[in-house]
Design a protein around this motif. Structure first.
Motif, PDB file in Angstrom:
ATOM      1  N   ILE A  28      12.185  -8.410  -6.289  1.00  0.00           N
ATOM      2  CA  ILE A  28      10.758  -8.192  -6.548  1.00  0.00           C
ATOM      3  C   ILE A  28      10.433  -6.723  -6.834  1.00  0.00           C
ATOM      4  O   ILE A  28       9.403  -6.418  -7.404  1.00  0.00           O
ATOM      5  CB  ILE A  28       9.840  -8.727  -5.415  1.00  0.00           C
ATOM      6  CG1 ILE A  28      10.086  -8.007  -4.099  1.00  0.00           C
ATOM      7  CG2 ILE A  28      10.001 -10.219  -5.237  1.00  0.00           C
ATOM      8  CD1 ILE A  28       9.015  -8.346  -3.049  1.00  0.00           C
ATOM      9  N   ASP A  29      11.335  -5.824  -6.462  1.00  0.00           N
ATOM     10  CA  ASP A  29      11.129  -4.406  -6.805  1.00  0.00           C
ATOM     11  C   ASP A  29      11.092  -4.193  -8.316  1.00  0.00           C
ATOM     12  O   ASP A  29      10.477  -3.250  -8.806  1.00  0.00           O
ATOM     13  CB  ASP A  29      12.273  -3.547  -6.249  1.00  0.00           C
ATOM     14  CG  ASP A  29      12.096  -3.323  -4.756  1.00  0.00           C
ATOM     15  OD1 ASP A  29      10.946  -3.437  -4.279  1.00  0.00           O
ATOM     16  OD2 ASP A  29      13.103  -3.058  -4.080  1.00  0.00           O
ATOM     17  N   THR A  55       6.422  -2.423   1.596  1.00  0.00           N
ATOM     18  CA  THR A  55       7.789  -2.307   1.073  1.00  0.00           C
ATOM     19  C   THR A  55       8.770  -2.207   2.241  1.00  0.00           C
ATOM     20  O   THR A  55       8.553  -1.422   3.158  1.00  0.00           O
ATOM     21  CB  THR A  55       7.923  -1.031   0.215  1.00  0.00           C
ATOM     22  OG1 THR A  55       6.797  -0.967  -0.646  1.00  0.00           O
ATOM     23  CG2 THR A  55       9.192  -1.050  -0.599  1.00  0.00           C
ATOM     24  N   LEU A  95       3.299 -10.038 -10.080  1.00  0.00           N
ATOM     25  CA  LEU A  95       3.891 -10.624  -8.873  1.00  0.00           C
ATOM     26  C   LEU A  95       2.792 -11.160  -7.967  1.00  0.00           C
ATOM     27  O   LEU A  95       2.821 -12.313  -7.542  1.00  0.00           O
ATOM     28  CB  LEU A  95       4.721  -9.579  -8.117  1.00  0.00           C
ATOM     29  CG  LEU A  95       5.181  -9.980  -6.710  1.00  0.00           C
ATOM     30  CD1 LEU A  95       6.319 -10.997  -6.792  1.00  0.00           C
ATOM     31  CD2 LEU A  95       5.630  -8.768  -5.901  1.00  0.00           C
ATOM     32  N   ARG A  96       1.791 -10.329  -7.705  1.00  0.00           N
ATOM     33  CA  ARG A  96       0.736 -10.734  -6.780  1.00  0.00           C
ATOM     34  C   ARG A  96      -0.146 -11.835  -7.354  1.00  0.00           C
ATOM     35  O   ARG A  96      -0.646 -12.668  -6.619  1.00  0.00           O
ATOM     36  CB  ARG A  96      -0.083  -9.518  -6.357  1.00  0.00           C
ATOM     37  CG  ARG A  96       0.289  -9.107  -4.942  1.00  0.00           C
ATOM     38  CD  ARG A  96      -0.234  -7.746  -4.590  1.00  0.00           C
ATOM     39  NE  ARG A  96       0.866  -6.805  -4.484  1.00  0.00           N
ATOM     40  CZ  ARG A  96       0.764  -5.514  -4.759  1.00  0.00           C
ATOM     41  NH1 ARG A  96      -0.378  -5.012  -5.177  1.00  0.00           N
ATOM     42  NH2 ARG A  96       1.804  -4.737  -4.608  1.00  0.00           N
ATOM     43  N   ASP A 134       6.783  -6.648 -12.266  1.00  0.00           N
ATOM     44  CA  ASP A 134       5.481  -6.027 -12.397  1.00  0.00           C
ATOM     45  C   ASP A 134       4.635  -6.419 -11.179  1.00  0.00           C
ATOM     46  O   ASP A 134       4.443  -7.590 -10.892  1.00  0.00           O
ATOM     47  CB  ASP A 134       4.819  -6.527 -13.684  1.00  0.00           C
ATOM     48  CG  ASP A 134       3.447  -5.926 -13.864  1.00  0.00           C
ATOM     49  OD1 ASP A 134       3.366  -4.815 -14.378  1.00  0.00           O
ATOM     50  OD2 ASP A 134       2.456  -6.580 -13.458  1.00  0.00           O
ATOM     51  N   GLN A 135       4.153  -5.409 -10.450  1.00  0.00           N
ATOM     52  CA  GLN A 135       3.514  -5.684  -9.157  1.00  0.00           C
ATOM     53  C   GLN A 135       2.236  -6.511  -9.284  1.00  0.00           C
ATOM     54  O   GLN A 135       1.962  -7.377  -8.456  1.00  0.00           O
ATOM     55  CB  GLN A 135       3.223  -4.370  -8.427  1.00  0.00           C
ATOM     56  CG  GLN A 135       4.476  -3.554  -8.138  1.00  0.00           C
ATOM     57  CD  GLN A 135       5.520  -4.370  -7.387  1.00  0.00           C
ATOM     58  OE1 GLN A 135       5.269  -4.819  -6.282  1.00  0.00           O
ATOM     59  NE2 GLN A 135       6.682  -4.583  -7.993  1.00  0.00           N
ATOM     60  N   VAL A 136       1.464  -6.245 -10.319  1.00  0.00           N
ATOM     61  CA  VAL A 136       0.224  -7.004 -10.496  1.00  0.00           C
ATOM     62  C   VAL A 136       0.545  -8.465 -10.807  1.00  0.00           C
ATOM     63  O   VAL A 136      -0.015  -9.388 -10.215  1.00  0.00           O
ATOM     64  CB  VAL A 136      -0.627  -6.388 -11.628  1.00  0.00           C
ATOM     65  CG1 VAL A 136      -1.856  -7.250 -11.891  1.00  0.00           C
ATOM     66  CG2 VAL A 136      -1.032  -4.973 -11.251  1.00  0.00           C
ATOM     67  N   ASN A 185       4.823 -10.364  -0.858  1.00  0.00           N
ATOM     68  CA  ASN A 185       4.039 -10.050  -2.065  1.00  0.00           C
ATOM     69  C   ASN A 185       3.932  -8.546  -2.303  1.00  0.00           C
ATOM     70  O   ASN A 185       3.069  -8.085  -3.043  1.00  0.00           O
ATOM     71  CB  ASN A 185       2.678 -10.752  -2.065  1.00  0.00           C
ATOM     72  CG  ASN A 185       1.732 -10.217  -1.019  1.00  0.00           C
ATOM     73  OD1 ASN A 185       2.085  -9.304  -0.263  1.00  0.00           O
ATOM     74  ND2 ASN A 185       0.537 -10.768  -0.963  1.00  0.00           N
ATOM     75  N   HIS A 186       4.813  -7.820  -1.643  1.00  0.00           N
ATOM     76  CA  HIS A 186       4.968  -6.393  -1.931  1.00  0.00           C
ATOM     77  C   HIS A 186       3.762  -5.554  -1.558  1.00  0.00           C
ATOM     78  O   HIS A 186       3.545  -4.469  -2.097  1.00  0.00           O
ATOM     79  CB  HIS A 186       5.319  -6.174  -3.414  1.00  0.00           C
ATOM     80  CG  HIS A 186       6.384  -5.134  -3.597  1.00  0.00           C
ATOM     81  ND1 HIS A 186       6.235  -3.839  -3.173  1.00  0.00           N
ATOM     82  CD2 HIS A 186       7.619  -5.187  -4.150  1.00  0.00           C
ATOM     83  CE1 HIS A 186       7.326  -3.142  -3.470  1.00  0.00           C
ATOM     84  NE2 HIS A 186       8.199  -3.956  -4.053  1.00  0.00           N
ATOM     85  N   LEU A 187       2.939  -6.055  -0.647  1.00  0.00           N
ATOM     86  CA  LEU A 187       1.882  -5.196  -0.114  1.00  0.00           C
ATOM     87  C   LEU A 187       2.500  -4.167   0.822  1.00  0.00           C
ATOM     88  O   LEU A 187       1.953  -3.107   1.059  1.00  0.00           O
ATOM     89  CB  LEU A 187       0.831  -6.023   0.643  1.00  0.00           C
ATOM     90  CG  LEU A 187      -0.111  -6.863  -0.214  1.00  0.00           C
ATOM     91  CD1 LEU A 187      -0.963  -7.770   0.659  1.00  0.00           C
ATOM     92  CD2 LEU A 187      -0.998  -5.965  -1.073  1.00  0.00           C
TER      93      LEU A 187
END
Ligand SMILES: Nc1ncnc2c1ncn2[C@@H]1O[C@H](COP(=O)(O)OP(=O)(O)OP(=O)(O)O)[C@@H](O)[C@H]1O
Ligand SMILES: [Mg+2]
Length: 383
Positions: A65-66, A52, A73-74, A69-71, A48-50
């Motif tokens: 996943i890079d 990298t 994604l989570r 959008d990180q928000v 979940n990209h917490l």
């Protein structure tokens, strides 16, 4: 599908994840297991990209996943941790609804969803207005799961969610999780220390050591064919006995039972039994199809010497198939009160035989100590 492709993670100079690759299919529950510090939590947090990765890429449904959008994604990934991670100053209801409220859904819609989530995790709505400290550990974990489900995520990451609970609560939450999976089709990555838990709930188990994947397979395969000694020890030498349903007929059967054809005379049968030192013969046709059994006892009752095997063989004996498990076979022995069970393949060909003594020999293995087993294995080498 979640795909980790050649992922390496370094913290300063130490390599914590060492070039791992794995795929997790949609709707699958994968348990990641391994001793403390092997990199389980790090792996989850990279999904979940917490965290990298230092090298390598992670894809969700083929999207790197890079590039997401990180928000978002989570939000699409539920995350449940050991101590439930509930906000202490919020009621159960607010804890569950927080993300949905951010999404500006209608109050009715949210409340209906909350109610059904509570139901899914086995909590009554009476708990909605309590605070986390007013709940037992197990109830808190249930709320944690409900919150993770609230956004209808396609993926849920669970980091030792049940490990702080007493064994009874833990077992009931495992059962709840299994029941929940009947209702939702979420992909779940579940970190645990506990092999029993992994075997019970997972479709596949990923065994990690020192940042590497040692074996990634179904519980059954891991129990039956541990990749190396480490896995074997980790799984526990006698573990397979806790799951006897994984012991298959083909693992324990005699592969070359003594046979005869249906035109054999009584005399010829007796001679063959004597030569081969067995009490019964499997009757097969020329192409190996199983036809019946002749036992020593049957032969003793045959007085007409002109009769052939086909006249007195026993054809009603229940057979087993190679992929049935040992419990199925024990049931046949028990219910039919027989001395042996022929094993036939899907074409009706005889492929093996299970005798009472095969079963006893197999079952007694579980009571042998490791040294005895080694001695025994050493012994059979010389035969
Ligand atoms: N932020 C960090 N900085 C430096 N080292 C870290 C960091 N996070 C984790 N590590 C180290 O990386 C290794 C793997 O940690 P990780 O938390 O993934 O292990 P784990 O398998 O989840 O262990 P446990 O079963 O104890 O939870 C450990 O040696 C840990 O000390
Ligand atoms: Mg951890």
């Amino acid at each position: 599908m979640i795909e980790l492709r050649n992922i390496t993670k370094k913290f300063k100079d130490s390599i914590v994840i060492d070039d791992i690759s794995m795929k997790i299919r949609d709707g699958e529950l994968v348990a990641i297991i391994g001793s403390s510090g092997c990199g389980k939590t790090t792996t989850l947090k990279m999904i979940n990209h917490l965290i990298t990765p230092t090298r390598g890429k992670i894809f969700i449904d083929d999207v790197d996943i890079d590039t997401m959008d990180q928000v978002e994604l989570r939000r699409g990934i539920g995350y449940v941790i050991q101590q439930s991670g509930l906000f202490p100053h919020m009621t159960v209801k607010d804890n569950i609804e927080i993300i949905q409220k951010l999404e500006k859904k209608s109050k009715e819609e949210i409340e209906e969803s909350t109610s059904s989530l509570m139901d899914m995790v086995g909590l009554s709505d009476d708990f909605l207005y309590r605070y986390p400290t007013e709940l037992s550990g197990g109830q808190q974990q249930r709320v944690g799961v409900a919150r993770a489900l609230a956004n209808r995520p396609e993926i849920i990451l669970m980091d030792e969610p049940f490990s702080a609970l007493d064994p009874m609560t833990r077992i009931s939450l495992q059962d709840e999780l299994i029941a929940l999976r009947e209702k939702i089709n979420t992909t779940i990555v579940f970190v645990t220390h506990d092999m029993d838990e992994a075997i019970k709930i997972a479709d596949r188990i990923c065994i990690m050591k020192d940042g590497k994947i040692l074996q990634y397979d179904t519980p059954e395969e891991i129990l039956r064919n541990p990749y190396n000694e480490y896995v074997e020890n980790f799984v526990g030498i006698n573990r397979i006995w806790d799951s006897p349903e994984y012991i298959k007929v083909e693992d324990i059967m005699i592969h070359t039972p003594v046979t005869c054809r249906d035109d054999f005379t009584r005399f010829r049968c007796i001679r063959r039994m004597r030569e081969r030192n067995v009490d019964s013969l499997m009757v097969v046709s020329d192409d190996g199809t199983y036809e019946g059994i002749v036992s020593r006892r049957t032969l003793q009752r045959v007085s007409n010497l002109k009769l052939r095997v086909k006249d007195f063989m026993y054809t009603d004996r229940q057979t087993a198939s190679p992929d049935e498990n040992i419990l199925d076979v024990l049931k046949i022995f028990d219910e039919k009160n027989v001395q042996n069970v022929p094993v036939t393949d899907e074409n009706g060909k005889l492929v093996g035989l299970i005798t009472g003594s095969t079963l006893i020999a197999t079952l007694s293995q579980q009571y042998l100590t490791e040294e005895e087993r080694e001695e025994e294995e050493g012994g059979t080498d010389h035969e």
